[in-house]
Design a protein around this motif. Structure first.
Motif, mmCIF file in Angstrom:
data_model
loop_
_atom_site.group_PDB
_atom_site.id
_atom_site.type_symbol
_atom_site.label_atom_id
_atom_site.label_comp_id
_atom_site.label_asym_id
_atom_site.label_seq_id
_atom_site.Cartn_x
_atom_site.Cartn_y
_atom_site.Cartn_z
ATOM 1 N N SER A 175 0.815 -1.237 0.174
ATOM 2 C CA SER A 175 -0.115 -0.142 -0.035
ATOM 3 C C SER A 175 0.886 1.123 -0.004
ATOM 4 O O SER A 175 0.259 2.371 0.053
ATOM 5 C CB SER A 175 -1.029 0.029 1.339
ATOM 6 O OG SER A 175 -1.885 -1.228 1.336
ATOM 7 N N PHE A 176 2.279 1.154 -0.044
ATOM 8 C CA PHE A 176 3.217 2.353 -0.043
ATOM 9 C C PHE A 176 3.191 2.860 -1.537
ATOM 10 O O PHE A 176 2.970 2.260 -2.392
ATOM 11 C CB PHE A 176 4.444 1.981 0.414
ATOM 12 C CG PHE A 176 4.307 1.519 1.920
ATOM 13 C CD1 PHE A 176 4.449 2.884 2.863
ATOM 14 C CD2 PHE A 176 4.288 0.337 2.473
ATOM 15 C CE1 PHE A 176 4.617 2.371 4.159
ATOM 16 C CE2 PHE A 176 4.486 0.092 3.642
ATOM 17 C CZ PHE A 176 4.551 1.074 4.541
ATOM 18 N N PRO A 177 3.249 4.395 -1.621
ATOM 19 C CA PRO A 177 3.459 5.260 -0.508
ATOM 20 C C PRO A 177 2.336 5.678 -0.015
ATOM 21 O O PRO A 177 2.365 6.672 0.761
ATOM 22 C CB PRO A 177 4.121 6.277 -1.420
ATOM 23 C CG PRO A 177 3.570 6.368 -2.980
ATOM 24 C CD PRO A 177 3.387 4.796 -2.930
ATOM 25 N N GLY A 178 1.044 5.480 -0.189
ATOM 26 C CA GLY A 178 -0.118 5.565 0.223
ATOM 27 C C GLY A 178 -0.724 6.825 -0.319
ATOM 28 O O GLY A 178 -0.406 7.206 -1.100
ATOM 29 N N ASP B 263 18.395 -11.948 -4.141
ATOM 30 C CA ASP B 263 18.210 -10.627 -5.130
ATOM 31 C C ASP B 263 16.782 -10.892 -5.337
ATOM 32 O O ASP B 263 16.365 -11.606 -6.237
ATOM 33 C CB ASP B 263 19.224 -10.917 -6.378
ATOM 34 C CG ASP B 263 19.190 -9.706 -7.156
ATOM 35 O OD1 ASP B 263 18.596 -8.730 -6.632
ATOM 36 O OD2 ASP B 263 19.645 -9.503 -8.105
ATOM 37 N N ALA B 264 15.987 -10.097 -4.866
ATOM 38 C CA ALA B 264 14.566 -10.062 -4.719
ATOM 39 C C ALA B 264 14.152 -8.665 -5.542
ATOM 40 O O ALA B 264 14.474 -7.776 -5.329
ATOM 41 C CB ALA B 264 14.041 -10.046 -3.725
ATOM 42 N N ALA B 265 13.209 -8.966 -6.498
ATOM 43 C CA ALA B 265 12.597 -8.405 -7.335
ATOM 44 C C ALA B 265 11.859 -7.220 -6.667
ATOM 45 O O ALA B 265 11.187 -7.657 -5.306
ATOM 46 C CB ALA B 265 11.791 -8.590 -8.546
ATOM 47 N N LEU B 266 11.765 -5.805 -6.905
ATOM 48 C CA LEU B 266 10.567 -4.832 -6.110
ATOM 49 C C LEU B 266 9.433 -5.293 -6.546
ATOM 50 O O LEU B 266 9.054 -5.093 -7.656
ATOM 51 C CB LEU B 266 11.201 -3.489 -6.537
ATOM 52 C CG LEU B 266 12.754 -3.109 -5.875
ATOM 53 C CD1 LEU B 266 13.204 -2.189 -6.468
ATOM 54 C CD2 LEU B 266 12.890 -3.254 -4.621
ATOM 55 N N ARG B 267 8.576 -5.011 -5.226
ATOM 56 C CA ARG B 267 6.883 -5.338 -5.763
ATOM 57 C C ARG B 267 6.270 -4.133 -5.378
ATOM 58 O O ARG B 267 6.600 -3.390 -4.493
ATOM 59 C CB ARG B 267 6.530 -6.278 -4.580
ATOM 60 C CG ARG B 267 6.873 -7.588 -5.129
ATOM 61 C CD ARG B 267 5.879 -8.837 -4.333
ATOM 62 N NE ARG B 267 6.303 -10.039 -4.427
ATOM 63 C CZ ARG B 267 5.994 -10.799 -3.473
ATOM 64 N NH1 ARG B 267 5.307 -10.907 -2.603
ATOM 65 N NH2 ARG B 267 6.770 -12.290 -3.281
ATOM 66 N N GLU B 268 5.745 -3.609 -6.389
ATOM 67 C CA GLU B 268 4.876 -2.439 -6.504
ATOM 68 C C GLU B 268 4.141 -2.330 -5.178
ATOM 69 O O GLU B 268 3.595 -3.271 -4.693
ATOM 70 C CB GLU B 268 3.878 -2.686 -7.512
ATOM 71 C CG GLU B 268 2.984 -1.453 -7.748
ATOM 72 C CD GLU B 268 3.712 -0.545 -8.948
ATOM 73 O OE1 GLU B 268 3.363 0.551 -9.069
ATOM 74 O OE2 GLU B 268 4.816 -0.786 -9.335
ATOM 75 N N GLY B 269 4.403 -1.111 -4.435
ATOM 76 C CA GLY B 269 3.634 -0.878 -3.246
ATOM 77 C C GLY B 269 4.155 -1.362 -2.056
ATOM 78 O O GLY B 269 3.806 -1.067 -0.899
ATOM 79 N N SER B 270 5.385 -2.064 -2.057
ATOM 80 C CA SER B 270 5.932 -2.477 -0.826
ATOM 81 C C SER B 270 6.510 -1.324 -0.376
ATOM 82 O O SER B 270 7.269 -0.585 -1.061
ATOM 83 C CB SER B 270 7.006 -3.805 -1.032
ATOM 84 O OG SER B 270 7.899 -3.440 -2.153
ATOM 85 N N LEU B 271 6.873 -1.510 0.868
ATOM 86 C CA LEU B 271 7.864 -0.302 1.577
ATOM 87 C C LEU B 271 9.370 -0.461 0.779
ATOM 88 O O LEU B 271 9.845 0.700 0.484
ATOM 89 C CB LEU B 271 8.188 -0.710 2.974
ATOM 90 C CG LEU B 271 8.774 0.293 4.010
ATOM 91 C CD1 LEU B 271 8.643 -0.007 5.512
ATOM 92 C CD2 LEU B 271 10.438 0.376 3.637
ATOM 93 N N ARG B 272 9.793 -1.568 0.349
ATOM 94 C CA ARG B 272 10.939 -1.702 -0.113
ATOM 95 C C ARG B 272 10.935 -0.798 -1.420
ATOM 96 O O ARG B 272 12.125 -0.105 -1.835
ATOM 97 C CB ARG B 272 11.510 -3.349 -0.337
ATOM 98 C CG ARG B 272 12.960 -3.431 -0.795
ATOM 99 C CD ARG B 272 13.181 -4.669 -0.158
ATOM 100 N NE ARG B 272 12.672 -5.875 -0.917
ATOM 101 C CZ ARG B 272 12.980 -6.443 -2.012
ATOM 102 N NH1 ARG B 272 13.945 -6.014 -2.629
ATOM 103 N NH2 ARG B 272 12.280 -7.466 -2.446
#
Ligand SMILES: [Zn+2]
Length: 355
Positions: free
Chosen positions: A114-117, A181-190
């Protein structure tokens, strides 16, 4: 370390924390149906000398508890007079989920998607917005603490976007036995923090709804190593007694049948191609189906619930570029370290950290 400048005051949720001070503050994040405010507790340790601003947060998934104890132990050990920079610690990010022992928010949304909200969004969006704007955007680095999802367990591991050099350096410094090495997931804090150029590493260890010493010890030590790497604490001359390895890829092995599931392997164990790593059978055990390893690798996660449906992901295996015997040696060294950790006073209490 060279001479550091005096640190500045930091302001969160309308409260000011001066250099050398520590403050517990409450950030109002939502209201309950009763109109009672729902707060997220935030600990700010503002060092006397300037340096990075590190967020260490846990339980963004409300049922993932090991990180809460990791945060507590780090807080108990940190002296703001010796700290360079600032630690912002949030032991329980998803307070709603935590109260209900659930991963999610009351609307079944995942806060970590849900980020960046948004200021006028649903409850998930509003919580994410407040946290993102009041806290995350003020940080220079983030360590996000997780466990496996319910009914699963993870070998201590760091997930990071290794293309981001700062995140890659933090991942190595943490010293978990495996880096993914993990792909970035849309909406994650990372993903959203990295979008505004704040490097994030995610620590995954153990099960939901548990306190597990092996996962907590490795997490406390790892966070402290990252702080040393960032120059927030004095360097240690001690070397890790094992070598963290970076996975080339990971893969879930799924159940080929419905039934009762028995695992034949433990986290951190090496499996070879075509090895029988589990059995699925009817309750009486008369019809057995084998679960086979597709390739050689290390078990980094597995289902703990002994009942499965066909297609359920039951084993998570990481694959490496280095030779099997080298990886196996690193894992053995890591397991020896865990045994030593569990023998020492560090198990739960407050002690002096040796690594
Ligand atoms: Zn999680």
């Amino acid at each position: 370390m060279g001479r550091a400048k005096k640190n500045k005051a930091i302001e969160i949720g309308g409260e000011t924390v001066n250099p050398g001070d520590r403050l517990s503050l409450e950030l109002e994040i939502a209201k309950l149906y009763t109109h009672a405010p729902l707060n997220v507790s935030i600990e700010v340790l503002n060092g006397k000398l300037s340096g990075p601003t590190l967020l260490i947060c846990a339980a963004i998934h409300g049922d993932e508890l090991n990180g809460i104890e990791i945060v507590r132990q780090i807080m108990a050990r940190t002296d703001t007079k010796k700290l360079r920079g600032t630690i912002i610690a949030i032991p329980v990010v998803n307070v709603f989920g935590f109260i209900h022992k659930s991963r999610y928010l009351p609307d079944r949304r995942d806060l970590n998607r849900s980020f960046p909200g948004s200021e006028r969004g649903s409850i998930a969006g509003r919580m994410a917005y407040q946290l993102f704007n009041e806290v995350i955007s003020q940080c220079t680095h983030v360590i996000d603490l997780h466990t496996a999802a319910i009914h699963r367990t993870n070998l201590p591991q760091i997930r990071a976007n290794l293309e981001n050099q700062e995140a890659a350096a933090m991942a190595t410094a943490f010293g978990a036995p495996v880096v993914v090495d993990a792909a970035l997931r849309e909406g994650s804090l990372r993903a959203e923090a990295e979008r505004i150029e704040i490097p994030v590493i995610t620590y995954e260890a153990g099960e939901a709804l548990r306190f597990e010493p092996y996962a907590i010890n490795a997490g406390v030590r790892g966070c402290i190593r990252v702080m040393r790497h960032l120059g927030m604490l004095r360097q240690s001359r001690r070397k890790l007694p094992y070598k963290p390895v970076t996975a080339r890829a990971t893969r879930w092995v799924r159940a080929d049948a419905d039934g009762i599931f028995r695992s034949h392997i433990a986290l951190g164990e090496m499996v070879s191609k075509q090895q029988v790593i589990g059995i699925i059978s009817d309750p009486a055990g008369s019809q057995e189906v084998e679960v086979i390893a597709p390739q050689s690798g290390i078990l980094i996660g597995q289902q703990t619930l002994p009942v499965v449906n066909e297609g359920d992901a039951v084993f998570h295996i990481a694959f490496f570029s280095q030779p099997d015997d080298l990886i196996e040696q690193h894992m053995e060294d890591y397991r020896d370290q865990v045994k030593d950790d569990q023998d020492d006073e560090l198990k739960w209490g407050i002690g002096t950290l040796s690594t």
